[in-house]
Design a protein around this motif. Structure first.
Motif, PDB file in Angstrom:
ATOM      1  N   TRP A 193      -0.512 -12.956  -1.040  1.00  0.00           N
ATOM      2  CA  TRP A 193      -0.390 -11.976  -2.157  1.00  0.00           C
ATOM      3  C   TRP A 193      -1.060 -10.644  -1.630  1.00  0.00           C
ATOM      4  CZ3 TRP A 193      -2.085 -16.280  -5.845  1.00  0.00           C
ATOM      5  CH2 TRP A 193      -1.134 -16.938  -6.041  1.00  0.00           C
ATOM      6  N   HIS A 194      -2.170 -10.768  -1.306  1.00  0.00           N
ATOM      7  CA  HIS A 194      -2.946  -9.340  -1.006  1.00  0.00           C
ATOM      8  C   HIS A 194      -2.099  -8.485   0.299  1.00  0.00           C
ATOM      9  CE1 HIS A 194      -6.367  -6.899   0.957  1.00  0.00           C
ATOM     10  NE2 HIS A 194      -6.213  -6.253  -0.059  1.00  0.00           N
ATOM     11  N   ARG A 195      -1.492  -9.197   1.125  1.00  0.00           N
ATOM     12  CA  ARG A 195      -0.722  -8.724   2.211  1.00  0.00           C
ATOM     13  C   ARG A 195       0.643  -7.759   1.515  1.00  0.00           C
ATOM     14  NH1 ARG A 195      -0.117 -12.480   5.537  1.00  0.00           N
ATOM     15  NH2 ARG A 195      -2.111 -12.209   6.422  1.00  0.00           N
ATOM     16  N   LYS A 196       1.193  -8.788   0.807  1.00  0.00           N
ATOM     17  CA  LYS A 196       2.309  -8.104  -0.017  1.00  0.00           C
ATOM     18  C   LYS A 196       1.969  -7.013  -0.901  1.00  0.00           C
ATOM     19  CE  LYS A 196       6.309 -10.123  -2.481  1.00  0.00           C
ATOM     20  NZ  LYS A 196       7.094 -11.429  -2.664  1.00  0.00           N
ATOM     21  N   ALA A 197       0.938  -7.200  -1.504  1.00  0.00           N
ATOM     22  CA  ALA A 197       0.452  -5.954  -2.500  1.00  0.00           C
ATOM     23  C   ALA A 197       0.178  -4.557  -1.574  1.00  0.00           C
ATOM     24  CB  ALA A 197      -1.033  -6.229  -3.154  1.00  0.00           C
ATOM     25  N   CYS A 240      -1.240   3.125   2.279  1.00  0.00           N
ATOM     26  CA  CYS A 240      -1.641   1.648   3.181  1.00  0.00           C
ATOM     27  C   CYS A 240      -2.233   1.871   4.282  1.00  0.00           C
ATOM     28  CB  CYS A 240      -0.027   1.061   3.208  1.00  0.00           C
ATOM     29  SG  CYS A 240      -0.198  -0.589   3.939  1.00  0.00           S
ATOM     30  N   GLN A 241      -1.819   2.982   5.024  1.00  0.00           N
ATOM     31  CA  GLN A 241      -2.563   3.219   6.393  1.00  0.00           C
ATOM     32  C   GLN A 241      -4.256   3.613   6.418  1.00  0.00           C
ATOM     33  OE1 GLN A 241      -0.053   6.317   7.743  1.00  0.00           O
ATOM     34  NE2 GLN A 241       0.850   4.922   8.904  1.00  0.00           N
ATOM     35  N   ILE A 242      -4.516   4.266   5.210  1.00  0.00           N
ATOM     36  CA  ILE A 242      -5.730   4.580   5.027  1.00  0.00           C
ATOM     37  C   ILE A 242      -6.533   3.594   4.290  1.00  0.00           C
ATOM     38  CG2 ILE A 242      -7.172   5.841   3.223  1.00  0.00           C
ATOM     39  CD1 ILE A 242      -4.953   8.254   3.402  1.00  0.00           C
ATOM     40  N   TYR A 243      -5.960   2.505   3.493  1.00  0.00           N
ATOM     41  CA  TYR A 243      -6.464   1.477   2.930  1.00  0.00           C
ATOM     42  C   TYR A 243      -6.901   0.413   4.094  1.00  0.00           C
ATOM     43  CZ  TYR A 243      -7.042  -2.926   0.187  1.00  0.00           C
ATOM     44  OH  TYR A 243      -7.608  -4.098  -0.520  1.00  0.00           O
ATOM     45  N   ARG A 244      -5.810   0.149   5.049  1.00  0.00           N
ATOM     46  CA  ARG A 244      -6.065  -0.748   6.363  1.00  0.00           C
ATOM     47  C   ARG A 244      -7.145  -0.304   7.127  1.00  0.00           C
ATOM     48  NH1 ARG A 244      -1.851  -4.554   7.147  1.00  0.00           N
ATOM     49  NH2 ARG A 244      -0.353  -4.189   5.577  1.00  0.00           N
ATOM     50  N   LEU A 245      -7.207   1.155   7.259  1.00  0.00           N
ATOM     51  CA  LEU A 245      -8.066   1.775   8.155  1.00  0.00           C
ATOM     52  C   LEU A 245      -9.613   1.644   7.736  1.00  0.00           C
ATOM     53  CD1 LEU A 245      -6.429   5.084   9.575  1.00  0.00           C
ATOM     54  CD2 LEU A 245      -6.811   2.901  11.045  1.00  0.00           C
ATOM     55  N   TYR A 246      -9.847   1.662   6.605  1.00  0.00           N
ATOM     56  CA  TYR A 246     -10.956   1.726   5.694  1.00  0.00           C
ATOM     57  C   TYR A 246     -11.462   0.299   5.570  1.00  0.00           C
ATOM     58  CZ  TYR A 246     -14.859   2.525   2.635  1.00  0.00           C
ATOM     59  OH  TYR A 246     -16.117   2.591   2.107  1.00  0.00           O
ATOM     60  N   PHE A 247     -10.838  -0.687   4.981  1.00  0.00           N
ATOM     61  CA  PHE A 247     -11.211  -1.735   4.618  1.00  0.00           C
ATOM     62  C   PHE A 247     -10.872  -2.940   5.830  1.00  0.00           C
ATOM     63  CE2 PHE A 247     -10.494  -0.175   0.167  1.00  0.00           C
ATOM     64  CZ  PHE A 247     -11.815  -0.650  -0.037  1.00  0.00           C
ATOM     65  N   LEU A 248      -9.966  -2.631   6.634  1.00  0.00           N
ATOM     66  CA  LEU A 248      -9.864  -3.674   7.723  1.00  0.00           C
ATOM     67  C   LEU A 248     -10.234  -3.133   9.201  1.00  0.00           C
ATOM     68  CD1 LEU A 248      -6.058  -4.984   6.739  1.00  0.00           C
ATOM     69  CD2 LEU A 248      -8.576  -6.160   5.894  1.00  0.00           C
ATOM     70  N   ARG A 285      -6.657   0.425  -7.189  1.00  0.00           N
ATOM     71  CA  ARG A 285      -6.210   0.043  -8.541  1.00  0.00           C
ATOM     72  C   ARG A 285      -4.864  -0.410  -8.444  1.00  0.00           C
ATOM     73  NH1 ARG A 285      -5.759   5.395 -12.229  1.00  0.00           N
ATOM     74  NH2 ARG A 285      -3.940   5.461 -10.733  1.00  0.00           N
ATOM     75  N   SER A 286      -3.881  -0.082  -7.582  1.00  0.00           N
ATOM     76  CA  SER A 286      -2.565  -0.765  -7.484  1.00  0.00           C
ATOM     77  C   SER A 286      -2.626  -2.206  -6.782  1.00  0.00           C
ATOM     78  CB  SER A 286      -1.797   0.047  -6.358  1.00  0.00           C
ATOM     79  OG  SER A 286      -0.651  -0.422  -6.363  1.00  0.00           O
ATOM     80  N   SER A 313      -1.621  -5.509  -9.018  1.00  0.00           N
ATOM     81  CA  SER A 313      -0.856  -6.665  -8.496  1.00  0.00           C
ATOM     82  C   SER A 313      -1.174  -7.853  -8.687  1.00  0.00           C
ATOM     83  CB  SER A 313      -0.087  -6.042  -7.124  1.00  0.00           C
ATOM     84  OG  SER A 313       0.602  -4.866  -6.868  1.00  0.00           O
ATOM     85  N   LEU A 314      -2.442  -8.187  -8.048  1.00  0.00           N
ATOM     86  CA  LEU A 314      -3.190  -9.263  -7.823  1.00  0.00           C
ATOM     87  C   LEU A 314      -3.309 -10.056  -9.265  1.00  0.00           C
ATOM     88  CD1 LEU A 314      -5.516  -9.069  -5.027  1.00  0.00           C
ATOM     89  CD2 LEU A 314      -3.297 -10.176  -5.080  1.00  0.00           C
TER      90      LEU A 314
END
Length: 70
Positions: free
Chosen positions: A6-10, A19-27, A55-56, A60-61
């Motif tokens: 679900w997280h991946r889908k969100a 999405c790129q920024i989120y992935r670079l920071y958190f993952l 927030r998005s 979603s979750l």
């Protein structure tokens, strides 16, 4: 597991740059400064994009859990 899917889908529902920024920071563990350099944007913009992404994803979750609880 299921939550990870679900997280991946969100994440996939986010605008591409966000999405790129989120992935670079958190993952990827990159700092605001490193991400800002990567995209030639300010650190403040990185922070704003992360805030909007979180927030998005949270919405979603929450929607998924609310739906499953009914």
């Amino acid at each position: 597991g299921e939550l990870r899917g679900w997280h991946r889908k969100a994440m996939d529902g986010l605008p591409l740059r966000r999405c790129q920024i989120y992935r670079l920071y958190f993952l990827g563990g990159m700092s605001y400064a490193a991400i800002a350099r990567e995209f030639a944007i300010s650190e403040r913009t990185v922070g704003t994009q992360l805030h909007l992404a979180c927030r998005s994803i949270r919405t979603s979750l929450t929607d998924i859990y609310s739906y499953k609880a009914v």
